[in-house]
Enzyme design. Structure first.
Site, PDB file in Angstrom:
ATOM      1  CD  GLN B 237     112.349 -12.706  53.475  1.00 52.57           C
ATOM      2  OE1 GLN B 237     111.615 -11.957  52.837  1.00 52.57           O
ATOM      3  NE2 GLN B 237     112.612 -12.505  54.752  1.00 52.57           N
ATOM      4  NE  ARG B 384     116.425  -3.446  58.236  1.00 57.61           N
ATOM      5  CZ  ARG B 384     117.443  -3.158  57.448  1.00 57.61           C
ATOM      6  NH1 ARG B 384     117.243  -2.676  56.259  1.00 57.61           N
ATOM      7  NH2 ARG B 384     118.688  -3.352  57.836  1.00 57.61           N
ATOM      8  CB  CYS B 385     109.139  -5.461  61.772  1.00 62.21           C
ATOM      9  SG  CYS B 385     107.501  -6.143  62.019  1.00 62.21           S
ATOM     10  CD  GLU B 760     113.348  -8.290  61.538  1.00 68.39           C
ATOM     11  OE1 GLU B 760     113.108  -8.926  60.511  1.00 68.39           O
ATOM     12  OE2 GLU B 760     112.907  -8.608  62.642  1.00 68.39           O
TER      13      GLU B 760
END
Ligand SMILES: Cc1cc2nc3c(=O)[nH]c(=O)nc-3n(C[C@H](O)[C@H](O)[C@H](O)COP(=O)(O)OP(=O)(O)OC[C@H]3O[C@@H](n4cnc5c(N)ncnc54)[C@H](O)[C@@H]3O)c2cc1C
Lengths: 285, 806
Positions: B237, B384-385, B760
């Site tokens: 990522q 996802r945050c 997110e």
């Protein structure tokens, strides 16, 4: 999740398959749809050196209904069970159950023979077969024999089938009375937290002329509830007799704790699911 | 004439710029199976690596015998810590300032830990050989409960740093203690707690879970011994950071390392960190001179690469009798597992947990977080945050509910009277953030109206009455949530990862014929960057999005950036894209003026062209300008049309939203059915509404999974109980409800196009909404709080404990 090494065989007749199994002995395993066996191989819980694939044997793929008897070839897929109009008329509970197995992709591969031969208490077909009082035809080096579904399951992954035998056919009387297969699961593709197959036939006088109850994933084998079934036939179906039957069935089960929850919860859920299943079956009877 | 006869609106639409629901350009490739993922990479002579992993959660490694494995035909080498030690690579630094074993060095600290790395000619031989490596262990007592970490009889996990009283984040009070992080005002908060008319208390646990992307982690390393270049393809990522880390660790000069993130099948934070598999693949390629592939399987992914959450949040919230919140206190016990491998900006060992005052104007607050070692896998990534915002949002949105119960007040009303008012922005929170913008009341009222909140409450009361009368066994829960996110890390002055400032970048080249390529420092994992970044540019430079290629992920070509996570791509790289576009436009303006024979200031921008002020019939389109820049000698202007921007954001952005979930709960089986879910998101300027909707659907579904059952659970011996998808809950379309999405639009005042990030938000806001619905259903029967995950049996247990089965 990488399986060990194996040799792959694809015989094109039952005789050849039985011959291969005898020749290769205990290092060989039959493979049907592969959707129970391959996951176990990927975990290396099963490490067969030879896989004998039954898919090229045409005589193992059929659904016949004649003279009040349904005969299903072992290699018939769950999707084919769902799609058969003939079967829907002869025994609608088969479709209702099949639709609650796994997901469509798995049902295109998974077979009835594999599902009943596997011996996993989580499989849905075994309890159904016990409720239907089905027979399994086994072909081995010494010929063919029939074993009742109610006598087939000994413990988890242990069945009356000899390692050298192939399960070729499942047969049971047609069954057009009331029916229900209720299953509680955490999601599509999950094995049952609790599931109940129920067949109830209502006689013209409103009494219960036939009752059969079997449960899935609540012990190390499917559980056929003989006493409860008999009780319903004797006393008829009422709120009281349903409660009694549920009580009786729950005393027959021995669920074990897993990620779905502890035994106490499973017993409670099983009682609810069974009660709903009985009510639905009777409403359709 | 035909082209130019278009109206301004038509020209605008043709660009497919900001606000267009342009179809995702990536999908043609993905839906046809033509993506190119790490595991698709095949190279001549490529070898395969596989790990021998520990079955024990805590044990001493007495010996490792690799001889039988080495004797297996096709096995090339087996690496152990002893082989890596001379290179200094048997341990590696983590992103959180700790270090982590690459291969077991004397002991193992979690089940699934990497012990030896087998390299073989094919994937199957590698797997066979792992079974032949004989490891002798001496089992040690196991620590799974973080609250027992500092007891007298607790085993000491990290013997390597047992005596270190100072860690990367300050003093350590015990060998199993990692750090204490304090924010806000302890004394004044505690003073308020002791004097306030009403104080509500709760222990809120956000259980351990896992991002579980569709594609697991993996890498292919290829060391070219002739030119000394290392190429590393991987599921990264943050490819540029990986290159820098690889260079620092291996000693290979950074220009000799090329890191490529090809297509990535979902990341969700799982692919931010550096894993032993990457290091071993690199070493194996250097040792063998052949390319080496390592791709973990699903169980390895769930049990050894980064988990998420696992925060025990003890909360106290003080209010007046009328419900005005006076203070918030939180002590968090953070279970980090065996190594502190959280992926947070360096100065934030508990991420942005200090956003836990949420959407509310809370004058005084205090937060302390204690990081603890246990015998579990390392991680603590932002699933996802944005760095623990999910934990913070869950905490405050549960505490609000708990306070509402304590006050006997409607929880929607309680939120409303405590929201930060529209005119209070920019708002300085008690825990140190400057919220850039927001309009919470408008969003909240819109949401309550959309679902007919009053009607729902009336229906719920009727349902409770029916339940009490024995007419139904079903209860109705209404789950409310108003969340505030903090995304777009972040300003270089306070945000860095391993020292690298968290800016991001974009480089644009306009081709002579008027199409373009833009490269960014981020990397899409499914977010649709190739679609949306082209839209930002289309609006900025007037070239249709369809004529712009977006490229990311190859460190030899893309400008340096910190990657994609924490909803930072749009806030940071998106801003860089707009700024680079503006540089292009500035140069284009000079060229246009020259071509139109007027002064620079006499032309102005209009959609896709510069026009002469007051004479719109005299113009030069961007396409014409681009051609001229390559074909004409323009005095005082360099040929070509390119720009680069490195963007250091002045502040975070603060998306927010109002979610309302209605559930029907079968009290007897514990089965919870989702009747409806309304999600209003405010992510500032909306670049592509369709992609926003897709992101919201995806995030809500992950939130549903987490709230209703998805967990990484351990038994008391440290065995992972949920290490496969049989037990680790991933919802299918069947379990997923219809979502009703909605929006308000409050642009970020400091972002060049006002965008805030959205990917997110639905996970951050979704989890509290689902959990609150479950809790709410049982509120009439005396429940204050029940812990997640709300799977069937835990819901059943809640009902059971409330006596609802009697
Ligand atoms: C994700 C997932 C979810 C699932 N969920 C369910 C579920 O909810 N309910 C359910 O019932 N099942 C479920 N299954 C199992 C699925 O239905 C299998 O397909 C089925 O259990 C086995 O059938 P098969 O044809 O795939 O057999 P295989 O996997 O090929 O074989 C299973 C076993 O039976 C033996 N065998 C197969 N055929 C014969 C034969 N003719 N004679 C002798 N031995 C034979 C094999 O040697 C093997 O030991 C699930 C599977 C998966 C992967």
């Amino acid at each position: 999740m990488i399986p060990g090494r194996f040799e792959y065989h694809q015989p094109d007749s039952l005789a050849a398959a039985v011959g291969l199994l005898s020749e290769l002995g205990e290092d060989a395993r039959v493979i049907a749809g592969g959707h129970s066996l391959i996951p176990m191989m990927k975990l290396r819980l099963a490490m067969p050196e030879h896989l004998v694939d039954l898919k090229a044997i045409d005589t193992l793929k059929h659904i016949n209904v004649a003279d009040g008897v349904v005969r299903i070839g072992a290699m018939t897929t769950q999707a084919e069970l769902i799609g058969s109009a003939e079967l829907q008329l002869a025994a609608p509970i088969v479709k209702e159950t099949s639709l609650q197995i796994a997901d469509p992709q798995i049902r295109y591969q998974g077979t009835i023979g594999g599902n009943v031969a596997n011996g996993d208490p989580g499989n849905d077909m075994p309890a159904l077969m016990q409720a239907l009082d089905a027979s399994f035809t086994l072909h081995g080096p010494g010929g063919a024999r029939d074993v009742k579904a109610r006598d087939f399951y000994e413990a988890a992954y242990f069945t009356a089938r000899d390692d050298l035998e192939i399960l070729t056919e499942v047969s049971f009387p047609t069954c057009t009375g009331g029916y229900a297969y209720e299953k509680q699961k955490r999601k599509i593709g999950d094995y049952a937290t609790a599931a109940a197959a129920v067949l109830l036939t209502k006689a013209a006088d409103g009494s219960c002329s036939h009752a059969a109850i079997a449960l899935t994933n609540l012990a190390d084998t499917p559980v056929f509830c003989d006493a409860a079934s008999t009780h319903l036939m004797q006393s008829g179906v009422s709120a009281d007799s349903i409660a009694h039957a549920v009580q009786s069935c729950i005393s027959d089960i021995e669920p074990v704790e897993d990620n779905r929850g502890p035994a106490e919860f499973k017993k409670h859920a099983a009682a609810i699911i069974l009660k709903r299943s009985l009510e639905t079956a009777w409403s359709r009877a | 004439m035909s082209v130019e006869a278009k109206t301004m609106e038509e020209r605008q639409a043709a660009l497919k710029g900001l606000g267009s629901s342009r179809k995702r350009v990536e999908d043609a490739r993905f839906t046809q199976g033509k993506g190119n993922y790490v595991d698709d990479i095949k190279m001549p002579d490529m070898l395969f690596g596989d790990f021998v992993r520990s079955q024990h959660a805590h044990a001493r490694v007495l010996s490792i015998d690799t001889s039988a494995a080495l004797a297996l035909p096709g096995v090339v080498a087996v690496l152990t810590a002893k082989d890596l030690e001379p290179l200094g690579l048997h341990w590696m630094p983590t992103l959180a300032g700790d270090k982590q074993m690459v291969l077991a060095d004397g002991k193992v600290l979690f089940q699934g830990q990497e012990v030896a790395f087998v390299i073989a000619e094919d994937r199957y031989i590698a797997a066979d050989a792992t079974d032949l490596v004989v490891v002798k262990y001496e089992e040690l007592p196991v620590l799974v409960d973080p609250f027992k970490a500092e007891l007298d009889d607790a085993p000491i996990l990290r013997e390597d740093i047992a005596d270190a009283t100072e860690g990367a984040h300050g003093p350590r009070r015990h060998p199993n203690h990692i750090f204490t992080w304090e924010q806000g005002e302890k004394e004044s908060t505690e003073a308020i707690l002791s004097s306030a008319p009403v104080v509500a208390e709760e222990m809120v646990y956000y259980h351990r879970t896992h991002p579980c992307p569709l594609e697991t982690c993996g890498a292919v390393a290829s060391m070219d011994k002739v030119n000394g270049k290392l190429t590393l393809w991987g599921t990264f990522q943050a490819p540029h950071v990986v290159r820098t880390v690889a260079s620092l660790l291996s000693g290979i000069a950074e220009h000799n390392i090329r890191v490529v993130s090809p297509d990535i099948g979902g990341g969700f934070g799982n692919k931010v960190g550096v894993y032993p598999g990457y290091v071993c693949a690199i070493v194996a390629s250097i040792v063998t001179g052949q390319p080496v592939k390592w791709v973990e399987d699903r169980m390895e992914n769930l049990t050894s690469t980064a988990f998420a959450r696992d925060y025990w949040m003890q909360g106290k919230i003080a209010a007046t009798a009328e419900g005005k919140i006076l203070g918030l206190w939180c002590h968090t016990t953070a279970d980090h597992g065996a190594f502190d491998a959280c992926a947070d900006p360096t100065k934030y060992p508990a991420g942005f947990m200090n956003i836990c005052t949420g959407s509310y104007d809370i004058p005084t607050a205090y937060l302390a977080v204690d990081g603890i070692y246990t015998n579990k896998a390392p991680g603590g990534v932002a699933y996802r945050c944005s760095f623990r915002v999910t934990e913070a949002a869950y905490f405050i949105e549960r505490m609000i509910e708990v306070l509402a119960i304590r006050l006997n007040m409607d929880a929607a009303e309680l939120r409303s009277i405590n929201f930060i008012g529209k005119d209070q922005f920019p708002y300085h929170s008690a825990l140190g953030w400057e919220y850039d913008s927001g309009d919470y009341h408008t969003a909240w009222n819109k949401a309550l109206e959309a679902v007919d909140y009053k009607g729902l409450r009336a229906e719920q009361s009727a349902q409770v009455a029916k339940f009490k009368a024995g007419e139904t066994r079903s209860l109705m829960g209404i789950g409310l949530c108003h969340f505030t996110e903090i995304v777009g890390a972040g300003p270089v002055k306070n945000c860095d990862i391993l020292g690298m400032g968290m800016f991001d970048s974009c480089e644009i080249r306009i081709h002579p014929t008027g199409s373009a390529i833009a490269r960014l420092g981020t990397i899409s994992q499914g977010q649709g960057h190739a679609t949306t970044f082209a839209q930002i540019l289309a609006t900025e430079i007037g070239i249709p999005a369809d004529d712009i290629t977006i490229e990311e992920g190859d460190t030899d070509t893309a400008p340096y950036g910190l990657g994609t996570y924490g909803s930072r791509s749009t806030p940071v790289a998106g801003a860089a894209t707009a700024m680079a576009g503006r540089k292009i436009r500035a140069k284009a303006q000079m060229i246009a003026a020259y071509l139109l024979e007027v002064h620079d200031n006499d032309v102005e921008w209009e959609v896709d062209r510069f026009i002469v002020k007051g004479a719109p019939e005299r113009f030069k389109t961007m396409k014409e300008i681009a051609f001229a820049s390559y074909t004409q000698a323009i005095p005082g202007v360099e040929p070509g049309l390119e720009a680069v921007s490195y963007y250091d954001p002045p502040n975070m952005t603060y998306p927010f939203g109002a979610y309302i979930c209605v559930m029907d709960i079968d009290v007897d089986t514990g089965v919870a059915g989702i009747r409806s879910f309304y999600a209003l998101d405010d992510c500032g300027t909306r670049i592509n509404p369709m992609i926003i909707e897709g992101q919201v659907h995806g995030g809500l579904t992950e939130a549903l999974a987490i709230a209703l059952g998805q967990e990484i659970a351990y038994d008391e011996l440290g065995n992972v109980k949920t290490g496969s998808l049989m037990d680790f809950f991933i919802p299918t379309s069947w379990e997923t409800p219809n979502y009703q999405t909605d929006f308000t639009e409050t642009p970020s005042p400091h972002h060049p196009i006002g965008a805030k990030g959205v990917g997110e938000s639905p996970n951050v806001g979704g989890v509290p909404a689902f959990s609150n619905a479950i809790n709410d259903a049982f509120k009439p029967f005396g429940l204050t709080h029940t812990q997640m995950p709300h799977d069937h049996w835990r819901i059943w247990k809640t009902a059971n404990e409330l006596g609802l089965h009697d």
